[in-house]
Design an enzyme around this catalytic site. Structure first.
Site, PDB file in Angstrom:
ATOM      1  CE1 TYR A   1      43.449  49.926  43.504  1.00 33.23           C
ATOM      2  CE2 TYR A   1      45.377  50.939  42.970  1.00 33.23           C
ATOM      3  CZ  TYR A   1      44.650  49.664  42.855  1.00 33.23           C
ATOM      4  OH  TYR A   1      45.017  48.798  42.131  1.00 33.23           O
TER       5      TYR A   1
ATOM      6  CE  LYS B   1      45.150  47.182  45.243  1.00 34.76           C
ATOM      7  NZ  LYS B   1      44.771  45.668  45.674  1.00 34.76           N
TER       8      LYS B   1
HETATM    9  P1  NAI Z   1      39.155  43.872  37.790  1.00 30.73           P
HETATM   10  O1  NAI Z   1      37.899  45.044  37.806  1.00 30.73           O
HETATM   11  O2  NAI Z   1      39.102  43.150  36.327  1.00 30.73           O
HETATM   12  O3  NAI Z   1      38.880  42.765  38.802  1.00 30.73           O
HETATM   13  C1  NAI Z   1      38.670  42.900  40.106  1.00 30.73           C
HETATM   14  C2  NAI Z   1      37.561  41.947  40.537  1.00 30.73           C
HETATM   15  O4  NAI Z   1      37.244  42.153  41.887  1.00 30.73           O
HETATM   16  C3  NAI Z   1      36.417  42.060  39.744  1.00 30.73           C
HETATM   17  O5  NAI Z   1      35.711  40.974  39.297  1.00 30.73           O
HETATM   18  C4  NAI Z   1      35.388  42.635  40.821  1.00 30.73           C
HETATM   19  O6  NAI Z   1      33.859  41.994  40.630  1.00 30.73           O
HETATM   20  C5  NAI Z   1      35.791  41.944  41.987  1.00 30.73           C
HETATM   21  N1  NAI Z   1      35.392  42.675  43.426  1.00 30.73           N
HETATM   22  C6  NAI Z   1      34.918  43.871  43.397  1.00 30.73           C
HETATM   23  N2  NAI Z   1      34.584  44.128  44.759  1.00 30.73           N
HETATM   24  C7  NAI Z   1      34.523  42.930  45.423  1.00 30.73           C
HETATM   25  C8  NAI Z   1      34.276  42.482  46.722  1.00 30.73           C
HETATM   26  N3  NAI Z   1      33.708  43.385  47.609  1.00 30.73           N
HETATM   27  N4  NAI Z   1      34.409  41.474  47.061  1.00 30.73           N
HETATM   28  C9  NAI Z   1      34.744  40.494  46.036  1.00 30.73           C
HETATM   29  N5  NAI Z   1      35.135  40.682  44.825  1.00 30.73           N
HETATM   30  C10 NAI Z   1      35.178  42.077  44.448  1.00 30.73           C
HETATM   31  O7  NAI Z   1      40.552  44.350  38.015  1.00 30.73           O
HETATM   32  P2  NAI Z   1      41.985  43.816  37.856  1.00 30.73           P
HETATM   33  O8  NAI Z   1      42.746  44.878  37.468  1.00 30.73           O
HETATM   34  O9  NAI Z   1      42.048  42.286  37.696  1.00 30.73           O
HETATM   35  O10 NAI Z   1      42.199  43.875  39.518  1.00 30.73           O
HETATM   36  C11 NAI Z   1      42.563  42.737  40.319  1.00 30.73           C
HETATM   37  C12 NAI Z   1      43.304  43.362  41.545  1.00 30.73           C
HETATM   38  O11 NAI Z   1      44.516  43.833  41.120  1.00 30.73           O
HETATM   39  C13 NAI Z   1      42.902  44.335  42.386  1.00 30.73           C
HETATM   40  O12 NAI Z   1      42.916  44.420  43.715  1.00 30.73           O
HETATM   41  C14 NAI Z   1      43.542  45.560  41.573  1.00 30.73           C
HETATM   42  O13 NAI Z   1      43.712  46.685  42.578  1.00 30.73           O
HETATM   43  C15 NAI Z   1      44.988  44.934  41.457  1.00 30.73           C
HETATM   44  N6  NAI Z   1      45.784  45.813  40.590  1.00 30.73           N
HETATM   45  C16 NAI Z   1      45.556  45.901  39.256  1.00 30.73           C
HETATM   46  C17 NAI Z   1      46.455  46.485  38.497  1.00 30.73           C
HETATM   47  C18 NAI Z   1      46.331  46.365  36.939  1.00 30.73           C
HETATM   48  O14 NAI Z   1      47.131  46.885  36.348  1.00 30.73           O
HETATM   49  N7  NAI Z   1      45.165  45.802  36.408  1.00 30.73           N
HETATM   50  C19 NAI Z   1      47.522  47.042  39.025  1.00 30.73           C
HETATM   51  C20 NAI Z   1      47.760  47.095  40.238  1.00 30.73           C
HETATM   52  C21 NAI Z   1      46.933  46.512  41.123  1.00 30.73           C
END
Ligand code: NAI
Length: 297
Positions: A165, A169
């Site tokens: 990851y 990132k």
């Molecule tokens: P989340 O799990 O709630 O949302 C991620 C979404 O991406 C999910 O709805 C999932 O179905 C979708 N997804 C997964 N694989 C996919 C694909 N192949 N094609 C299209 N959609 C796909 O997680 P969150 O926290 O909202 O994460 C959003 C972004 O922010 C991610 O890139 C995550 O790595 C990043 N992030 C989040 C942090 C946090 O504190 N929540 C910290 C740093 C980065």
């Protein structure tokens, strides 16, 4: 003045949950027509259903906004291109791409399979490249575009158990650095977000008090700003969470130069503290600038 996105078409990948949902709702509430992309599935990317995207589209519509769902995965060039096709078929163009989709397969490196490594890199890094690649000619041709890539403090600073990851990132930052230079004269700007939010990805790590402070909605204003006409900045990294916003930048020490002879291993050893000393430091904006510093006058 109120920032609006009327007549703008936005793609938000992974918009069925968490941060992507909040970004999509905010953009739509300010007039953007939004493609809500999400194939559904669990945090590790397994499974899938239409409910996640459909529900966010329904929420946007209920609030008077305009949105269509798309269920394609970002992690395949063809299906990623189809996400952009959905925007063009439904709304005629694409102005904004928020690369937000993400998955987790955390394990210490020595326990991690190469499949789990590949999968995470594919979704985060290649997924970002595939979707942006399909949208890039459209934005470049019309000389308008705003792209956000989603990085993470895990990649920028390091986090135990996240070699896949974290690597992916930081890869999106390298990707952004090149597209900043390529997109600038076409008014296609690209920035990186390093968010912190309570979502299904992080909620098990957080107390109820922290979750209350770390609402995804508190990150989205930064994303929406970076996607706006008002934003003239490009190629920068932005931390956002809990109402905190800050730019992140690399810095380089003034360093040490061994001149007049070939440097030896012992020169490095003798000078290592000074080589490492960042008390005063410089910020370079292109690889060329840094190479000049290396080569010297
Ligand atoms: P989340 O799990 O709630 O949302 C991620 C979404 O991406 C999910 O709805 C999932 O179905 C979708 N997804 C997964 N694989 C996919 C694909 N192949 N094609 C299209 N959609 C796909 O997680 P969150 O926290 O909202 O994460 C959003 C972004 O922010 C991610 O890139 C995550 O790595 C990043 N992030 C989040 C942090 C946090 O504190 N929540 C910290 C740093 C980065």
């Amino acid at each position: 003045m109120t920032i609006r996105f009327d007549n703008r078409v936005a793609i938000v990948t992974g918009a069925g949950n968490g941060l992507g949902r909040a970004h999509a709702l905010l953009l739509a509430s300010r007039g953007a027509k939004v493609v809500v992309n999400d194939p559904g599935g669990a945090v590790d990317g397994k499974g899938g259903n239409h409910a996640a995207a459909d529900q966010v589209v329904a929420e946007i519509k209920a609030a008077g906004g305009v949105a269509v769902p798309n269920y394609d995965s970002v992690a395949d060039p063809k299906s990623a291109a189809n996400i952009v096709k959905t925007a063009v078929d439904s709304f005629g163009t694409v102005d904004i791409v928020v690369n937000n989709a993400g998955v987790l397969r955390d394990k210490t490196f020595h326990n991690m399979t190469v499949e789990d490594f590949d999968f995470v890199v594919k979704v985060h890094f290649l997924g970002t490249a595939y979707v942006t690649h399909a949208a890039w000619p459209i934005m470049r041709n019309k000389a308008y575009g705003r792209v956000v890539v989603t990085s993470s403090n895990s990649g920028i600073y390091g986090n135990f158990g996240q070699s896949n990851y974290g690597g992916a990132k930081l890869a999106v930052v390298g990707f952004m650095n090149a597209l900043r230079l390529e997109g600038q004269k076409y008014n296609v700007f690209i920035n990186a977000l390093a968010p912190v939010a309570g979502t299904r990805m992080t909620e098990s790590l957080m107390t109820p008090e922290a979750l209350e402070k770390l609402k995804p909605e508190y990150v989205s204003p930064m994303v929406a700003y970076l996607c706006s006409e008002q934003c003239q900045r490009t190629g920068e990294i932005w931390s956002a969470g809990a109402g905190y916003f800050a730019r992140i930048e690399y810095r380089e020490a003034p360093g040490v130069r061994i001149e007049g002879r070939a440097p030896t291993i012992e020169d490095v050893e003798a000078n290592i503290e000074k080589i490492a000393d960042l008390t005063t430091n410089k910020i370079y904006r292109t690889s060329g600038e840094e190479v000049q510093a290396v080569v010297g006058a």
